[in-house]
Design an enzyme around this catalytic site. Structure first.
Site, short mmCIF file in Angstrom:
data_model
loop_
_atom_site.label_atom_id
_atom_site.label_comp_id
_atom_site.label_asym_id
_atom_site.label_seq_id
_atom_site.Cartn_x
_atom_site.Cartn_y
_atom_site.Cartn_z
N ASP A 75 0.81 -1.21 0.00
CA ASP A 75 0.00 0.00 0.00
C ASP A 75 0.85 1.26 0.00
O ASP A 75 0.47 2.27 -0.60
CB ASP A 75 -0.94 0.00 1.21
N CYS B 63 0.73 -8.14 5.12
CA CYS B 63 0.35 -6.74 4.93
C CYS B 63 -1.12 -6.60 4.55
O CYS B 63 -1.83 -7.57 4.39
CB CYS B 63 1.28 -6.06 3.95
N ASP B 64 -1.53 -5.35 4.37
CA ASP B 64 -2.90 -4.90 4.51
C ASP B 64 -4.00 -5.82 3.98
O ASP B 64 -4.83 -6.30 4.74
CB ASP B 64 -3.05 -3.53 3.84
N CYS C 136 4.85 -2.25 8.55
CA CYS C 136 5.26 -0.94 9.09
C CYS C 136 4.92 -0.81 10.57
O CYS C 136 3.88 -1.27 11.04
CB CYS C 136 4.65 0.17 8.27
N GLU D 130 -6.76 4.12 -0.54
CA GLU D 130 -6.34 4.80 0.68
C GLU D 130 -5.84 6.19 0.34
O GLU D 130 -5.28 6.42 -0.73
CB GLU D 130 -5.22 4.02 1.37
N SER E 218 -5.35 5.24 5.13
CA SER E 218 -4.32 4.33 5.61
C SER E 218 -4.47 4.17 7.11
O SER E 218 -4.97 5.05 7.81
CB SER E 218 -2.95 4.93 5.30
#
Length: 554
Positions: free
Chosen positions: A78, A119-120, A191, A442, A468
């Site tokens: 992302d 991840c996302d 992150c 996002e 985000s």
């Protein structure tokens, strides 16, 4: 065994021959066959090391008497996809990830699944697949990134995004921005704050589909490798017991996860993903459930982007299990759901304690008396809108402002960075919803620019798109119905007055009903931005953000 469908009996001799062409022995084929869905790639920092996680998982499976078979899925970073056309594909990729795991585990009937995301959209996509397939499954993520350091202070990716706005405002130099760029992301992992990836990894643990520690053990530690080995061994127990995901992910388990969500101050994207995951378990989670649980669940952890602590701090404080243990003191956690440990939530929490009270506060000393997320309703958002209230400054909780209307994220970001947005404005970004975007991209660039320019205490932003997990400030997203289907956000005009009342759960356009009716009559649908390929198909099939942006089955 389920895998007997592809390996047992004389008529499956051709199938066995194909396995043997890959080097599998008959002894390996006689064991339970476990699919290992690995989303490793070389474009996402959270995934760059998943080859090592997969090797550890496979070692655990073999140790416990199974045969691992690895396959891959796609994944979008992302951060790298942010603020260009690529971001429109991020949320939409969730459905492809779920579909790809379903396809692989149905075309090749595995006895169980180990899912390795980080991840996302990959995390919820894999969880959706597990519940759709409903065969024994366990998730083990790659873990969070450590914080970076610049100027003696801990930093993360959001520091760099906000640094762009600070540079534009003349608050930092180009050299200081370059230092942030160099130092913010020190290595592999998702992150370092409570952004979407880490939010979902923590909630997978809270639901019970991942082992304790899944959400917070840092990516670079040996403990993460050991967790992966344990997951590989544990899947063999789940196969032996035939414990299926829908027996774990019950309504009670989802309510536990939402309580953890509120205590941690997770990403607003959880309000898209948790209902979508529940939908695959044939459970309907209305947005009102989030408000109900938020009203009784205090906010106990102040994590980035809204606070000072990072995932490594949460881990050293006892992690998700310690948060659940504290919430259980007020009966905010149901102890009865079974988890992939083979034990109930209550049994898992028996010997857990908080190790750092400054990171995980007590119920008597919360950061806020209510949860981290709120769902707002009003004539702009009849079906709801979502805000991370724990990341909103007190000055912005109730605010009237002048609408500044933009038809895309790009237009809004340009106006903000050019200095055309001033104190008292409410930035309106529309036609960025699931259908209108398409893809509900996002919007970290405009929100980070607002913060970086020092406007976080003076400017709100509302959108039918989403944010985000790194977004902070009075940023209200997921407005439903979206502009592309004629939702009221499409009727806002430049200069209109907008009321934001987060404690009152209200989002209203202060315009007479008669005037709204005239605007509605004059409204016409816009031409779609993308007319071919996957996103065009997605836009025709996707539902409202209020329903988790799942695809229609018809």
């Amino acid at each position: 065994m389920r895998s007997d469908l592809m390996k047992k009996g004389a008529e499956k001799a051709p199938h066995r021959s194909l396995f043997k062409a890959m080097g599998y022995t008959q002894a390996e084929l006689d064991r339970p066959i476990i699919g290992v869905a690995n989303s490793a790639n070389e474009i996402i920092p959270g995934h760059i090391h998943l080859d090592k996680i997969a090797e550890a998982v496979k070692a655990g499976i073999r140790h416990a008497g199974g045969t691992p078979v690895e396959f891959s899925t796609i994944g979008v970073c992302d951060g790298i996809a942010m603020n260009h056309t690529g971001m429109r594909y991020s949320l939409a990729s969730r459905e492809l990830i779920a579909d790809s795991v379903e396809i692989m585990a149905t075309a090749h009937p595995f006895d169980g699944l180990v899912l390795i995301p980080n991840c996302d959209k990959i995390i919820p996509g894999m969880m959706m697949a597990a519940l759709r397939l409903n065969i024994p499954a366990i998730m083990v993520s790659g873990g969070p990134m450590l914080a970076g350091r610049a100027g003696g202070k801990p930093i993360d990716l959001i520091s760099v995004f906000e640094g762009v706005g600070a540079l534009k405002a003349g608050q930092i130099s180009a050299e200081e921005l370059e230092e942030l760029e160099e130092q913010a992301c020190p290595g592999c992992g998702s992150c370092a704050g409570m952004f979407t990836a880490n939010s979902m990894n923590c909630l997978a643990e809270a639901i019970g589909l991942a082992l304790p520690g899944n959400g917070t053990i840092p990516a670079v530690t040996a403990a993460r490798i050991r967790l992966a080995k344990e997951a590989g061994m544990k899947i063999m127990e789940l196969v032996a017991k035939d414990l299926k995901p829908r027996e774990v992910a019950t309504m009670a388990a989802f309510k536990n996860a939402i309580a953890v969500d509120m205590a941690l101050g997770c990403s607003t994207n959880t309000v898209l993903h948790v209902p979508a995951i529940a939908n695959e378990a044939q459970i309907r989670l209305d947005l009102g459930v989030f408000n109900d649980i938020s009203a009784r669940t205090p906010h106990l952890c102040s994590l980035r982007p809204g606070g000072a602590h990072f995932l490594e701090d949460l881990h050293s404080a006892g992690g998700v299990q310690a948060v659940m243990k504290e919430l259980s003191r007020r009966d905010l956690i149901d102890p009865t759901p079974v988890t992939v440990t083979g034990k109930t939530v209550g049994e898992n929490l028996k010997n857990v304690r908080i190790l750092r009270s400054e990171v995980i506060r007590s119920l008597e000393n919360p950061y806020h008396n209510v949860g981290g997320i709120a769902v707002l309703y009003g004539n702009i958002a009849p079906e709801g809108a979502v805000v991370k209230q724990s990341a909103v400054a007190p000055e912005m909780l109730v605010r009237k402002g002048r609408a500044r209307v933009f038809e895309s994220e790009t237009e809004a970001a340009t106006a903000i960075l050019d200095g055309r947005i001033v104190a008292g404005d409410v930035v309106v970004i529309r036609y960025e919803g699931p259908k209108g975007g398409p893809g509900m991209q996002e919007m970290l660039t405009p929100t980070a620019a607002i913060m970086g320019l020092g406007l976080g205490l003076d400017v709100a932003l509302i959108t039918d798109g989403r944010f985000s997990g790194g977004t902070q400030g009075a940023a209200i997203g997921h407005i439903s119905p979206e502009a592309a289907v004629g939702g009221p956000i499409a009727l806002i005009e430049e200069g209109d007055e907008i009321l934001v009342d987060i404690p009152g759960k209200k989002l209203d356009l202060l315009v007479e009903e008669g005037e709204m009716a005239k605007r509605k009559q004059a409204w016409k649908p816009r031409e779609p931005r993308i007319k071919s390929g996957y996103l065009a198909r997605y836009s025709r099939m996707v539902t409202s953000g209020a329903r988790g942006a799942v695809l229609l089955n018809e």
